[in-house]
Motif scaffolding. Structure first.
Motif, PDB file in Angstrom:
ATOM      1  N   ARG A  91      40.921 -47.360 -50.377  1.00 34.07           N
ATOM      2  CA  ARG A  91      40.199 -46.101 -50.249  1.00 34.07           C
ATOM      3  C   ARG A  91      38.709 -46.223 -50.526  1.00 34.07           C
ATOM      4  O   ARG A  91      37.892 -45.599 -49.830  1.00 34.07           O
ATOM      5  CB  ARG A  91      40.795 -45.036 -51.160  1.00 34.07           C
ATOM      6  CG  ARG A  91      40.996 -45.427 -52.623  1.00 34.07           C
ATOM      7  CD  ARG A  91      41.193 -44.189 -53.487  1.00 34.07           C
ATOM      8  NE  ARG A  91      39.980 -43.422 -53.549  1.00 34.07           N
ATOM      9  CZ  ARG A  91      39.031 -43.602 -54.483  1.00 34.07           C
ATOM     10  NH1 ARG A  91      39.166 -44.554 -55.399  1.00 34.07           N
ATOM     11  NH2 ARG A  91      37.952 -42.866 -54.477  1.00 34.07           N
ATOM     12  N   ALA A 103      36.059 -45.139 -47.784  1.00 30.28           N
ATOM     13  CA  ALA A 103      35.118 -44.053 -48.084  1.00 30.28           C
ATOM     14  C   ALA A 103      33.682 -44.483 -47.792  1.00 30.28           C
ATOM     15  O   ALA A 103      32.888 -43.701 -47.253  1.00 30.28           O
ATOM     16  CB  ALA A 103      35.262 -43.628 -49.544  1.00 30.28           C
ATOM     17  N   ALA A 141      31.300 -42.654 -44.931  1.00 26.03           N
ATOM     18  CA  ALA A 141      30.029 -42.036 -45.323  1.00 26.03           C
ATOM     19  C   ALA A 141      28.855 -42.724 -44.636  1.00 26.03           C
ATOM     20  O   ALA A 141      27.939 -42.066 -44.129  1.00 26.03           O
ATOM     21  CB  ALA A 141      29.873 -42.100 -46.837  1.00 26.03           C
ATOM     22  N   GLU A 199      41.297 -39.825 -51.706  1.00 22.65           N
ATOM     23  CA  GLU A 199      41.003 -38.713 -52.601  1.00 22.65           C
ATOM     24  C   GLU A 199      40.037 -37.759 -51.923  1.00 22.65           C
ATOM     25  O   GLU A 199      39.431 -38.067 -50.894  1.00 22.65           O
ATOM     26  CB  GLU A 199      40.424 -39.249 -53.921  1.00 22.65           C
ATOM     27  CG  GLU A 199      41.412 -40.155 -54.656  1.00 22.65           C
ATOM     28  CD  GLU A 199      40.866 -40.671 -55.979  1.00 22.65           C
ATOM     29  OE1 GLU A 199      39.736 -40.271 -56.360  1.00 22.65           O
ATOM     30  OE2 GLU A 199      41.569 -41.466 -56.629  1.00 22.65           O
ATOM     31  N   ASP A 200      39.881 -36.568 -52.506  1.00 25.44           N
ATOM     32  CA  ASP A 200      39.106 -35.509 -51.862  1.00 25.44           C
ATOM     33  C   ASP A 200      37.697 -35.947 -51.490  1.00 25.44           C
ATOM     34  O   ASP A 200      37.203 -35.640 -50.402  1.00 25.44           O
ATOM     35  CB  ASP A 200      39.038 -34.277 -52.768  1.00 25.44           C
ATOM     36  CG  ASP A 200      40.393 -33.594 -52.915  1.00 25.44           C
ATOM     37  OD1 ASP A 200      41.270 -33.839 -52.057  1.00 25.44           O
ATOM     38  OD2 ASP A 200      40.575 -32.836 -53.885  1.00 25.44           O
ATOM     39  N   ASP A 201      37.035 -36.663 -52.370  1.00 19.51           N
ATOM     40  CA  ASP A 201      35.646 -37.043 -52.118  1.00 19.51           C
ATOM     41  C   ASP A 201      35.511 -38.248 -51.194  1.00 19.51           C
ATOM     42  O   ASP A 201      34.391 -38.631 -50.849  1.00 19.51           O
ATOM     43  CB  ASP A 201      34.939 -37.351 -53.447  1.00 19.51           C
ATOM     44  CG  ASP A 201      34.781 -36.115 -54.313  1.00 19.51           C
ATOM     45  OD1 ASP A 201      34.862 -35.009 -53.745  1.00 19.51           O
ATOM     46  OD2 ASP A 201      34.597 -36.258 -55.535  1.00 19.51           O
ATOM     47  N   ASP A 202      36.618 -38.862 -50.795  1.00 19.58           N
ATOM     48  CA  ASP A 202      36.542 -40.051 -49.954  1.00 19.58           C
ATOM     49  C   ASP A 202      36.164 -39.725 -48.516  1.00 19.58           C
ATOM     50  O   ASP A 202      35.612 -40.573 -47.804  1.00 19.58           O
ATOM     51  CB  ASP A 202      37.879 -40.798 -49.956  1.00 19.58           C
ATOM     52  CG  ASP A 202      38.189 -41.425 -51.305  1.00 19.58           C
ATOM     53  OD1 ASP A 202      37.248 -41.627 -52.082  1.00 19.58           O
ATOM     54  OD2 ASP A 202      39.373 -41.703 -51.571  1.00 19.58           O
ATOM     55  N   PRO A 217      33.964 -37.411 -46.044  1.00 22.09           N
ATOM     56  CA  PRO A 217      32.859 -36.440 -45.993  1.00 22.09           C
ATOM     57  C   PRO A 217      33.315 -35.109 -45.390  1.00 22.09           C
ATOM     58  O   PRO A 217      34.224 -35.064 -44.548  1.00 22.09           O
ATOM     59  CB  PRO A 217      31.829 -37.129 -45.097  1.00 22.09           C
ATOM     60  CG  PRO A 217      32.141 -38.590 -45.198  1.00 22.09           C
ATOM     61  CD  PRO A 217      33.628 -38.662 -45.350  1.00 22.09           C
ATOM     62  N   ALA A 218      32.677 -34.037 -45.805  1.00 14.78           N
ATOM     63  CA  ALA A 218      33.050 -32.705 -45.326  1.00 14.78           C
ATOM     64  C   ALA A 218      32.918 -32.592 -43.808  1.00 14.78           C
ATOM     65  O   ALA A 218      33.642 -31.818 -43.169  1.00 14.78           O
ATOM     66  CB  ALA A 218      32.184 -31.653 -46.010  1.00 14.78           C
TER      67      ALA A 218
END
Length: 503
Positions: A91, A95, A99, A117-120, A122-123
């Motif tokens: 991960r 990630a 990014a 995980e959630d932050d891995d 980008p929105a």
């Protein structure tokens, strides 16, 4: 054999087999070239309906599924840039690539998504299950893209930090496919067993060069050497590409004589073949030509050694491949004399467009070709020391950077060190590649800290790093040496460790 046409085309034009000829064979069945063309069009059509702008990046994090095989053609046909992610990565590495590339889509599988995980992610990046994408929908025909347009970003490790994205154009991929198909003498009757990761330029080219020759590809994810043996028999493979550690494993496997005899061509890159390996391959695969190759992602492939020369010249990396201009350059920029060591510089249309969003590292590696070069413009200054002999063959001398190469994977010491220090078990760390009989190199980490923390560190890294990036040995010290500038004295540490290994 005449030099192939040097005029590049959009990479999705590479499907040059007869419509009813087999193009792909896997456990799900087979596709003809007509069916593969329809799948490429269908996926390109689906991508075109996702609201992405031309030039946007689409990442895939997949094993060798059909979608993974189609995407190198479908994404560029849709005007997008393909970013294949090595399926072995964990991960943290995924990630970073998402990014850094600014990918708008990640096409993957639920089991892989569950590890993120959630932050891995980008929105701005949507995660799509590959099962949602059909191969029989509507889509555009072959594109009319500018061959100079960006088609793919392949991430490769650098010696001082995280993976960097090498920018490849349609022309880079097209000419690389045509060049390899030419010098390997691939033909429509060939069946290529594709065992290397498609995120590697060498692995992806197995698809593209085979299709450029009108042959058939059989993609394979394998766990053991025995899986490869069975696949050679099942697919009736004629061609197998590998890296030295894979050849070691395959020579240890049991090969029925009739299965070994199917292979007529073995190709190697990602590390030098030793004379012992060459002898072993000769004995096991008596009907096969052995083609040694040298290259780097930034210029795709630089040299190949004619199979007829490998027995007498096992130390050579050969001559320039079609479309490549390869030369040996002194530190002052002049041409090195025959037999004189110098830096290998690669010019010509196979040279990549630089590193994605990294002007500093691009300027360091991609510089104007030497004044004496026939091909002007940008060249890749490899950092590798080679010599060119009186026989016109290049021979590898050494690598200037600190890259570690395990089982054909290029690994950044800086990335290992960052992962080691992230948990606080050690104060300082230096990662060093040491010789390893099976994998080419193994990773030794020298640490400053408390050795009682080693088991906790090992447990954490097993979750954080893929298997090929796991350190094999940890050496704990009270302090690590520093040079006159106060920096960690990596050269002294490396010399010390290597002297112990080789003594």
């Amino acid at each position: 054999m005449a030099l192939p046409d040097p005029i590049p085309k959009p990479i999705d034009h590479v499907l040059r087999g007869a419509p009813d000829a087999l193009a792909l064979l896997d456990r799900a069945g087979s596709w003809t070239y007509a069916e593969l063309e329809r799948a490429v069009a269908s996926v390109a059509g689906w991508l075109g309906r996702q609201g992405l702008a031309p030039g946007d990046r689409v990442a895939t994090w997949l094993p060798k599924t059909r979608l993974a095989c189609v995407m190198p053609l479908a994404a560029p046909r849709a005007g997008l840039v393909h970013v294949p992610v090595n399926p072995l990565l964990r991960r943290a590495q995924v990630a970073h690539i998402l990014a850094d590339s600014g990918a708008g889509l990640l096409l993957t599988q639920p089991a892989r998504t569950a590890t993120l995980e959630d932050d891995d992610v980008p929105a701005s990046c949507r995660v799509i299950d590959e099962a949602e994408i059909a191969f029989d929908g509507d889509g555009p025909g072959p594109s009319q893209a500018d061959p100079a347009a960006l088609a793919a970003i392949l991430y490769t490790s650098g010696s001082t930090g995280r993976a960097k994205g090498v920018m490849l154009s349609h022309a880079n991929l097209w000419l690389g496919a045509v060049s390899v198909a030419h010098y390997l003498r691939l033909a429509p009757a060939d069946r290529v067993l594709a065992v290397l990761p498609l995120s590697f330029d060498y692995g992806q080219n197995q698809l593209l060069s085979t299709w450029a020759a009108g042959g058939m590809v059989a993609p394979l994810d394998y766990l053991t050497a025995r899986d490869v043996v069975r696949a050679v028999e099942r697919t009736e493979a004629t061609t197998l590409a590998g890296v030295p550690p894979l050849w070691v494993q395959l020579l240890e496997a049991d090969w029925p004589a009739e299965t070994a005899a199917r292979l007529v061509r073995l190709t190697n890159s990602g590390g030098a073949l030793t004379p012992r390996l060459v002898r072993g391959l000769r004995e096991r695969f008596a009907s096969a030509e052995i083609v040694a190759m040298y290259g780097l992602t930034e210029a795709f492939r630089s040299t190949f050694l004619d199979p007829a020369l490998i027995d007498a010249n096992p130390d050579a990396i050969g001559r320039a491949i079609p479309f490549a201009a390869v030369m040996v350059v002194r530190s002052d920029g002049s041409r090195a004399a025959s037999g004189e060591p110098g830096e290998l510089v690669h010019a010509g249309p196979l040279v990549a467009q630089g590193y994605w969003r990294d002007a500093e590292r691009t300027a360091a590696r991609f510089r104007p070709a030497p004044a004496f070069a026939e091909h002007r413009g940008m060249a890749v200054w490899s950092g590798d020391t080679v010599v060119e002999g009186e026989d016109g063959l290049f021979r590898f001398v050494g690598r200037d950077d600190e890259m570690i190469k395990v089982a054909g994977n290029r690994i950044s010491p800086g990335e290992i060190e960052e992962a080691v220090l992230q948990g606080g078990e050690a104060r300082e760390a230096v990662a060093i590649g040491v010789p390893d009989a099976r994998n080419g190199q193994a990773i030794t980490v020298v640490l400053a800290g408390d050795p009682a923390q080693e088991e906790e560190l090992r447990t954490r890294l097993r979750a954080a790093l893929p298997s090929f990036m796991q350190p094999a040995t940890y050496l704990w010290r009270e302090t690590l040496p520093r040079n006159a500038n106060g920096k960690l004295d990596r050269a002294t540490l490396r010399a010390d460790i290597l002297s112990r290994v080789t003594s």
